[in-house]
Design an enzyme around this catalytic site. Structure first.
Site, mmCIF file in Angstrom:
data_model
loop_
_atom_site.group_PDB
_atom_site.id
_atom_site.type_symbol
_atom_site.label_atom_id
_atom_site.label_comp_id
_atom_site.label_asym_id
_atom_site.label_seq_id
_atom_site.Cartn_x
_atom_site.Cartn_y
_atom_site.Cartn_z
ATOM 1 N N CYS A 1 56.571 19.588 35.601
ATOM 2 C CA CYS A 1 57.415 19.728 34.312
ATOM 3 C C CYS A 1 58.955 19.683 34.889
ATOM 4 O O CYS A 1 60.001 19.326 34.126
ATOM 5 C CB CYS A 1 57.380 20.988 33.746
ATOM 6 S SG CYS A 1 57.726 22.471 34.781
ATOM 7 N N HIS A 2 59.351 19.781 36.314
ATOM 8 C CA HIS A 2 60.777 19.720 36.607
ATOM 9 C C HIS A 2 61.165 18.224 36.556
ATOM 10 O O HIS A 2 62.301 17.841 36.743
ATOM 11 C CB HIS A 2 60.864 20.272 38.068
ATOM 12 C CG HIS A 2 59.945 19.624 39.208
ATOM 13 N ND1 HIS A 2 58.552 19.755 39.332
ATOM 14 C CD2 HIS A 2 60.250 18.481 40.043
ATOM 15 C CE1 HIS A 2 58.236 18.862 40.187
ATOM 16 N NE2 HIS A 2 59.258 18.039 40.673
ATOM 17 N N ASN B 1 55.020 25.810 30.663
ATOM 18 C CA ASN B 1 53.848 25.180 31.532
ATOM 19 C C ASN B 1 53.519 26.405 32.538
ATOM 20 O O ASN B 1 54.490 26.839 33.375
ATOM 21 C CB ASN B 1 54.402 24.148 32.228
ATOM 22 C CG ASN B 1 53.602 23.382 33.301
ATOM 23 O OD1 ASN B 1 52.389 23.864 33.398
ATOM 24 N ND2 ASN B 1 54.292 22.777 34.097
ATOM 25 N N TYR C 1 62.488 14.328 27.719
ATOM 26 C CA TYR C 1 61.625 14.704 26.773
ATOM 27 C C TYR C 1 61.200 13.939 25.652
ATOM 28 O O TYR C 1 59.822 13.773 25.305
ATOM 29 C CB TYR C 1 62.125 16.133 26.079
ATOM 30 C CG TYR C 1 62.366 17.105 27.119
ATOM 31 C CD1 TYR C 1 61.379 17.948 27.482
ATOM 32 C CD2 TYR C 1 63.884 17.493 27.681
ATOM 33 C CE1 TYR C 1 61.516 18.924 28.447
ATOM 34 C CE2 TYR C 1 63.940 18.235 28.512
ATOM 35 C CZ TYR C 1 62.938 19.438 29.036
ATOM 36 O OH TYR C 1 63.284 20.199 29.976
ATOM 37 N N GLU D 1 62.696 15.392 46.182
ATOM 38 C CA GLU D 1 61.995 14.400 45.713
ATOM 39 C C GLU D 1 62.497 12.979 45.708
ATOM 40 O O GLU D 1 61.949 12.025 46.146
ATOM 41 C CB GLU D 1 61.049 14.241 44.394
ATOM 42 C CG GLU D 1 60.056 15.654 44.411
ATOM 43 C CD GLU D 1 59.202 15.613 43.140
ATOM 44 O OE1 GLU D 1 59.371 14.533 42.044
ATOM 45 O OE2 GLU D 1 58.482 16.621 42.710
#
Length: 178
Positions: free
Chosen positions: A139-140, A131, A108, A166
């Protein structure tokens, strides 16, 4: 009256609700947290001046197809037009999420630095938490400075699932996005 056309989508990480306003996707949110859903719904309807109506739209259909590819490991980049809503600050934060590469994470604090507001870490976290376009505005991929998987509207298990998907899965044939 304007309408956000909505449909549910069952992903391997949990159920999502998708919504399109005209020719843009404006909603992709987890259904697991009803309090969070109410917050997202209220803000989205206020910012767009639209009400929800269940149904299907070409945008929602394309979003579903791209989510299927993402979860199958054949898509890294979504190319659906999105409607980024919120205050000017929230839109800035949410737009910056698009610059976080597939398979990577940032803190962040780093996201706050990237938007030129290094002291606004809490405000950045709040904009991230609300979001309405989860996955499409990734946002993850934002985590705590200590590498913790702090807050995620889909829950910690969904965030872990997405990051593992991912980080550990090479792109399969089909190569939709770099």
């Amino acid at each position: 009256m304007k309408y956000i056309i909505t449909a549910k989508y069952r992903s391997p990480a949990g159920e999502l609700i998708l919504g399109a306003l005209g020719d843009k996707l404006c909603l992709c949110d987890w259904t697991v947290n009803t309090e969070h859903r109410r917050l997202i719904d209220k803000a989205l309807q206020r910012h767009t001046g639209a009400s929800y109506m269940p149904g299907r739209s070409p945008v929602v259909q394309r979003a579903i197809a791209q989510l299927d590819e993402y979860f199958a490991g054949t898509r890294r980049v979504f190319d659906i037009a999105v409607e980024i809503t919120g205050t000017e600050f929230q839109r800035t934060v949410r737009s910056a999420l698009l610059d976080i590469a597939y398979g990577t994470t940032i803190s962040y604090a780093e996201l706050a630095r990237r938007i030129g507001a290094p002291k606004a870490v809490r405000a950045v976290a709040d904009a991230n938490a609300t979001n309405p376009l989860s996955l499409f505005l990734p946002c993850h991929r934002v985590i705590g400075s200590d590498n913790s998987l702090s807050g995620y509207s889909g829950g910690k298990r969904a965030k872990e699932f997405l990051l593992e998907l991912e980080q550990k899965q090479p792109l399969k044939r089909g190569n939709n996005g770099a």
